[in-house]
Design a protein around this motif. Structure first.
Motif, PDB file in Angstrom:
ATOM      1  N   GLU A  67      13.005  36.234  49.448  1.00  0.00           N
ATOM      2  CA  GLU A  67      12.537  37.011  48.309  1.00  0.00           C
ATOM      3  C   GLU A  67      12.189  36.073  47.148  1.00  0.00           C
ATOM      4  N   GLN A  68      12.878  36.183  46.008  1.00  0.00           N
ATOM      5  CA  GLN A  68      12.546  35.365  44.839  1.00  0.00           C
ATOM      6  C   GLN A  68      13.336  34.065  44.766  1.00  0.00           C
ATOM      7  N   THR A  69      14.130  33.795  45.791  1.00  0.00           N
ATOM      8  CA  THR A  69      14.969  32.590  45.785  1.00  0.00           C
ATOM      9  C   THR A  69      14.349  31.508  46.664  1.00  0.00           C
ATOM     10  N   LYS A  70      14.255  30.296  46.117  1.00  0.00           N
ATOM     11  CA  LYS A  70      13.745  29.150  46.883  1.00  0.00           C
ATOM     12  C   LYS A  70      14.670  27.960  46.672  1.00  0.00           C
ATOM     13  N   ASN A  83      15.164  27.267  42.802  1.00  0.00           N
ATOM     14  CA  ASN A  83      14.158  27.876  41.923  1.00  0.00           C
ATOM     15  C   ASN A  83      13.667  26.863  40.888  1.00  0.00           C
ATOM     16  N   GLU A  84      13.372  25.663  41.398  1.00  0.00           N
ATOM     17  CA  GLU A  84      12.806  24.548  40.627  1.00  0.00           C
ATOM     18  C   GLU A  84      13.796  23.905  39.656  1.00  0.00           C
ATOM     19  N   GLU A  85      15.039  24.375  39.616  1.00  0.00           N
ATOM     20  CA  GLU A  85      16.054  23.754  38.774  1.00  0.00           C
ATOM     21  C   GLU A  85      16.894  22.790  39.615  1.00  0.00           C
ATOM     22  N   VAL A 106      26.145  25.311  49.375  1.00  0.00           N
ATOM     23  CA  VAL A 106      25.020  25.542  48.480  1.00  0.00           C
ATOM     24  C   VAL A 106      24.099  26.632  49.008  1.00  0.00           C
ATOM     25  N   VAL A 107      23.946  26.692  50.344  1.00  0.00           N
ATOM     26  CA  VAL A 107      23.093  27.721  50.948  1.00  0.00           C
ATOM     27  C   VAL A 107      23.697  29.108  50.753  1.00  0.00           C
ATOM     28  N   SER A 108      24.994  29.242  51.005  1.00  0.00           N
ATOM     29  CA  SER A 108      25.641  30.549  50.875  1.00  0.00           C
ATOM     30  C   SER A 108      25.604  31.049  49.435  1.00  0.00           C
ATOM     31  N   LYS A 109      25.754  30.128  48.484  1.00  0.00           N
ATOM     32  CA  LYS A 109      25.718  30.519  47.072  1.00  0.00           C
ATOM     33  C   LYS A 109      24.308  30.941  46.667  1.00  0.00           C
ATOM     34  N   ALA A 110      23.316  30.174  47.118  1.00  0.00           N
ATOM     35  CA  ALA A 110      21.925  30.479  46.755  1.00  0.00           C
ATOM     36  C   ALA A 110      21.446  31.795  47.364  1.00  0.00           C
ATOM     37  N   LEU A 111      21.865  32.073  48.585  1.00  0.00           N
ATOM     38  CA  LEU A 111      21.393  33.260  49.298  1.00  0.00           C
ATOM     39  C   LEU A 111      22.374  34.424  49.212  1.00  0.00           C
TER      40      LEU A 111
END
Length: 381
Positions: A67-70, A83-85, A106-111
């Motif tokens: 979705e909006q997360t990269k 998200n570019e940060e 990091v993946v689990s937190k981001a997603l």
């Protein structure tokens, strides 16, 4: 000219490849012994609950998008972007056996993934949006950076002493997460009710290892010799067993193995993760301890309750090895002690007596006294 440029671009940017070399068919989480950091394969993440993973070979970049997360990470680097940060990692992504792994934290937190560890099954359960759940086995990467160093198949003859009695045991140990190992449960003649020589069944299925499976009506005079209990293969129940309380051996597509009480099996099967298995019992070990309850599992045969005889059994270790054994003259409690000494953490009895047989590398190491109904087979590809 445009076609040449397009081909060059495709060679460097693609969806997650299956491998750099020969990739394993199974996904598992790697826990690093030095840092205690956990890593998940990007091939598992790609397609998981709407997540897309793109790999760029030129700069070893991994883009994980939902979705909006990269989330952008790089092999060998402990910095990335969300998200570019800028984002700092506790462990760098790496390649192992042709598969790329990224830090689970990091993946689990981001997603927004929930992570639950099951130490008894040596597995990790991942939940996302309270909808999509998956369980992956985990292995430890040692301090030298090695993962899954075990030989795929080891056959040995051992002696175990239980009380004052010694037992000669034929034992085959299979590293279930090895990339060349595959497992199946097969029927004699590919049909319920048929019987076949174990060696014939193994050769017909190109098996490196085969052991007899669950009980069946061996003494009927008719041609139809019904197996008892559930038999599952290819995500399909080949033989039903309503109301049966005996233990069910199951495995999923990642070779995460579990022993499930018979009355719980159907609810578990409905989750859609069970690839194969069979019902036998009684259960011998639970979490490294002897836990025999023949009455609870519904056994009435004196051969199980009190008698000794030829036995077959399977065990599971905490590092995802399958132990297959055959021995003679053992009672069920003695068999449980044998499995414990052999290194099993979970264990279950299989059909025994004249059915007990173990096949390895093109020949019998234990020859059964009759044709059998079904078997567990291990293929090495």
């Amino acid at each position: 000219m445009k076609k040449v440029i397009l081909l060059v671009v495709l060679a460097f940017v693609c969806l997650v490849p299956t491998a750099f070399g020969a990739a394993p068919a199974k996904n598992f989480v790697i826990v690093d012994a030095k840092s205690n950091e956990s890593f998940v394969p990007i091939r598992f993440l790609n397609g998981y609950n709407g997540t897309t993973v793109t790999w760029t070979a030129a700069d070893q970049r991994i883009d994980i998008v939902k979705e909006q997360t990269k989330l952008t990470l790089f092999v060998g680097k402990t910095t990335g972007t969300l998200n570019e940060e800028p984002v700092q990692l506790t462990g760098a992504p790496f390649n192992d056996n042709g598969v790329t792994y990224v830090p689970l934290q990091v993946v689990s937190k981001a997603l927004n993934m929930q992570v639950t560890w099951d130490k008894e099954l040596s597995s990790v359960k991942l939940n996302q949006d309270d909808v999509s759940a998956a369980s992956l086995p985990f292995l430890t990467r040692d301090k030298n950076g090695n993962v899954n160093n075990s030989k795929p198949i080891v056959s040995e003859k051992k002696t175990f002493k239980v009380g004052k009695k010694s037992f000669t045991v034929q034992m085959v140990t299979i590293s279930l997460l090895h990339p060349k190992i595959d497992m199946d449960v097969v029927l004699a003649g590919n049909t319920i009710g048929k019987v076949e020589e174990l060696s014939s069944l193994a050769k017909r299925n190109n098996a490196a290892v085969a052991i007899n499976g669950t009980f069946f009506d061996a003494y009927t005079t008719g041609d139809y010799k019904a197996p008892y209990g559930y038999i599952i293969s290819g995500n399909e129940i080949l033989k039903q067993s309503g109301g049966d309380r005996r233990t069910v051996f199951t495995y999923d597509k990642n070779h995460l193995v579990e022993l499930i009480p018979g009355m719980d099996f159907l609810d578990r099967f409905k989750l859609g993760t069970i690839e194969g298995g069979l019902q036998a019992g009684p259960r011998l070990l639970t979490n490294g301890k002897v836990t025999i309850d023949v009455v609870k599992e519904g056994f009435k045969d004196p051969k199980i309750l009190t008698g000794g005889g030829a036995r077959s059994a399977l065990g599971i270790t905490r590092d995802h090895k399958l132990i297959l054994i055959t021995t003679g003259g053992a009672t069920i409690p003695q068999l449980a002690e044998i499995m414990k000494q052999a290194g099993a953490y979970q264990a279950m009895n299989l059909d025994g007596g004249a059915s007990s047989g173990l096949y390895y590398n093109g020949k019998y190491i234990t020859t059964p006294g009759r044709k059998i109904s079904n078997a567990i087979v291990i293929k090495y590809q």
